[in-house]
Write a protein that holds these residues in place. Structure first.
Motif, PDB file in Angstrom:
ATOM      1  N   SER A 176       1.053  -1.309   0.374  1.00 48.47           N
ATOM      2  CA  SER A 176      -0.227  -0.104   0.273  1.00 48.47           C
ATOM      3  C   SER A 176       1.138   1.839   0.114  1.00 48.47           C
ATOM      4  N   LEU A 177       0.355   2.415  -0.838  1.00 52.51           N
ATOM      5  CA  LEU A 177       1.288   3.625  -0.800  1.00 52.51           C
ATOM      6  C   LEU A 177       0.630   4.259   0.696  1.00 52.51           C
ATOM      7  N   PHE A 178       0.112   4.089   0.861  1.00 47.50           N
ATOM      8  CA  PHE A 178      -0.796   4.980   2.147  1.00 47.50           C
ATOM      9  C   PHE A 178      -0.469   4.200   3.551  1.00 47.50           C
ATOM     10  N   ARG A 179       0.654   3.693   4.216  1.00 45.22           N
ATOM     11  CA  ARG A 179       0.783   3.597   4.815  1.00 45.22           C
ATOM     12  C   ARG A 179       1.629   4.430   5.794  1.00 45.22           C
ATOM     13  N   PRO A 180       1.787   3.982   6.952  1.00 50.03           N
ATOM     14  CA  PRO A 180       2.810   4.775   8.068  1.00 50.03           C
ATOM     15  C   PRO A 180       4.146   5.239   8.064  1.00 50.03           C
ATOM     16  N   ALA A 181       4.117   6.480   8.161  1.00 51.25           N
ATOM     17  CA  ALA A 181       5.951   6.580   8.241  1.00 51.25           C
ATOM     18  C   ALA A 181       6.428   5.814   8.443  1.00 51.25           C
ATOM     19  N   LEU A 182       6.305   5.239   9.513  1.00 46.91           N
ATOM     20  CA  LEU A 182       7.547   4.103  10.441  1.00 46.91           C
ATOM     21  C   LEU A 182       7.163   3.037   9.410  1.00 46.91           C
ATOM     22  N   ASP A 183       5.917   2.346   9.465  1.00 49.25           N
ATOM     23  CA  ASP A 183       6.316   1.273   8.459  1.00 49.25           C
ATOM     24  C   ASP A 183       7.409   1.402   6.951  1.00 49.25           C
ATOM     25  N   LEU A 184       6.805   2.603   5.992  1.00 47.19           N
ATOM     26  CA  LEU A 184       8.200   3.312   5.079  1.00 47.19           C
ATOM     27  C   LEU A 184       9.427   2.909   5.565  1.00 47.19           C
ATOM     28  N   MET A 185       9.192   3.168   6.370  1.00 44.85           N
ATOM     29  CA  MET A 185      11.290   4.166   6.666  1.00 44.85           C
ATOM     30  C   MET A 185      11.718   2.828   7.128  1.00 44.85           C
ATOM     31  N   ALA A 186      10.776   1.838   7.661  1.00 45.40           N
ATOM     32  CA  ALA A 186      11.289   0.092   8.163  1.00 45.40           C
ATOM     33  C   ALA A 186      11.506  -0.580   6.905  1.00 45.40           C
ATOM     34  N   GLN A 187      10.551  -0.846   6.959  1.00 48.43           N
ATOM     35  CA  GLN A 187      10.598  -0.920   4.849  1.00 48.43           C
ATOM     36  C   GLN A 187      12.127  -0.824   3.990  1.00 48.43           C
ATOM     37  N   TYR A 188      11.494   0.296   3.809  1.00 45.34           N
ATOM     38  CA  TYR A 188      13.254   1.464   3.610  1.00 45.34           C
ATOM     39  C   TYR A 188      14.316   0.683   4.109  1.00 45.34           C
ATOM     40  N   ALA A 189      14.492   0.987   5.091  1.00 41.29           N
ATOM     41  CA  ALA A 189      15.755   0.585   6.005  1.00 41.29           C
ATOM     42  C   ALA A 189      16.010  -0.458   5.460  1.00 41.29           C
ATOM     43  N   ALA A 190      15.290  -1.152   6.218  1.00 37.15           N
ATOM     44  CA  ALA A 190      16.138  -2.903   5.631  1.00 37.15           C
ATOM     45  C   ALA A 190      16.371  -3.050   4.402  1.00 37.15           C
ATOM     46  N   TYR A 191      16.579  -2.404   3.277  1.00 40.38           N
ATOM     47  CA  TYR A 191      17.785  -2.588   2.550  1.00 40.38           C
ATOM     48  C   TYR A 191      19.060  -1.356   2.539  1.00 40.38           C
ATOM     49  N   HIS A 192      18.755  -0.780   3.766  1.00 44.00           N
ATOM     50  CA  HIS A 192      19.800  -0.160   3.786  1.00 44.00           C
ATOM     51  C   HIS A 192      20.421   0.279   5.509  1.00 44.00           C
ATOM     52  N   ARG A 193      20.981  -0.806   5.276  1.00 44.80           N
ATOM     53  CA  ARG A 193      21.758  -0.680   7.023  1.00 44.80           C
ATOM     54  C   ARG A 193      23.574  -0.338   7.167  1.00 44.80           C
ATOM     55  N   ASP A 194      24.351  -0.670   5.697  1.00 45.06           N
ATOM     56  CA  ASP A 194      25.231   0.181   5.691  1.00 45.06           C
ATOM     57  C   ASP A 194      25.579   1.231   5.770  1.00 45.06           C
TER      58      ASP A 194
END
Length: 178
Positions: free
Chosen positions: A3-21
């Protein structure tokens, strides 16, 4: 696509999973603003009138994305992202006013250089970019970079802690032993 309309926390966590380095995150501080700037440069010359007001596609895109960022449930992060994108759009509109050649060189050049930075970062990460699995990642990228900058300045500790609880802390991936 989720969903395009998820909360910022969920969006940020999903994106962060690809960006830990940390090197990947650092390259995104250059790449993502360049890409946002480039898209705005290229769209700034698409002029039209909306409700009797002169408009261009860069401003329209900024307005639509501003509404999206401001409605993700974290007003401070949404407002900060909107302001940063607004500054990049304003700079882009100035850059787009030169000759056709300079407009294309600046727009396409910034876009290509921005993506080069992105892919260098994902080499360090050892993972594909987030948008490959979810196109919403293209919208989340600017919010992620703004959030990371705000975290560095001491803002949003609870948000950062919850992201790290979900996906782990940042690190430097050992490239010799991946």
């Amino acid at each position: 696509m989720a969903s395009l309309f998820r909360p910022a926390l969920d969006l940020m966590a999903q994106y962060a999973a690809y960006h830990r380095d940390r090197r990947n995150i650092a390259t995104h501080f250059v790449g993502i603003p360049l890409i946002v700037f480039a898209i705005s440069v290229l769209l700034a010359r698409v002029d039209f009138t909306l409700a009797g007001m002169p408009m261009n596609a860069a401003i329209l895109l900024w307005g639509i994305t501003a509404l999206w960022y401001l409605t993700r449930g974290n007003l401070v992060l949404g407002a900060a992202t909107t302001v940063v994108n607004g500054v990049l759009t304003a700079l882009a509109m100035t850059a787009a006013q030169g000759s056709m050649t300079s407009w294309l060189v600046i727009g396409i050049g910034s876009f290509v250089v921005g993506w080069v930075f992105q892919f260098i970062g994902h080499y360090y990460e050892g993972k594909k970019p987030a948008f490959v699995d979810d196109l919403v990642g293209l919208l989340v990228g600017p919010m992620f970079v703004v959030g990371e900058a705000m975290f560095m300045l001491g803002w949003g500790r609870p948000l950062l802690e919850e992201i790290e609880r979900r996906v782990g802390p940042t690190h430097l991936r050992d490239l010799a032993h991946p």
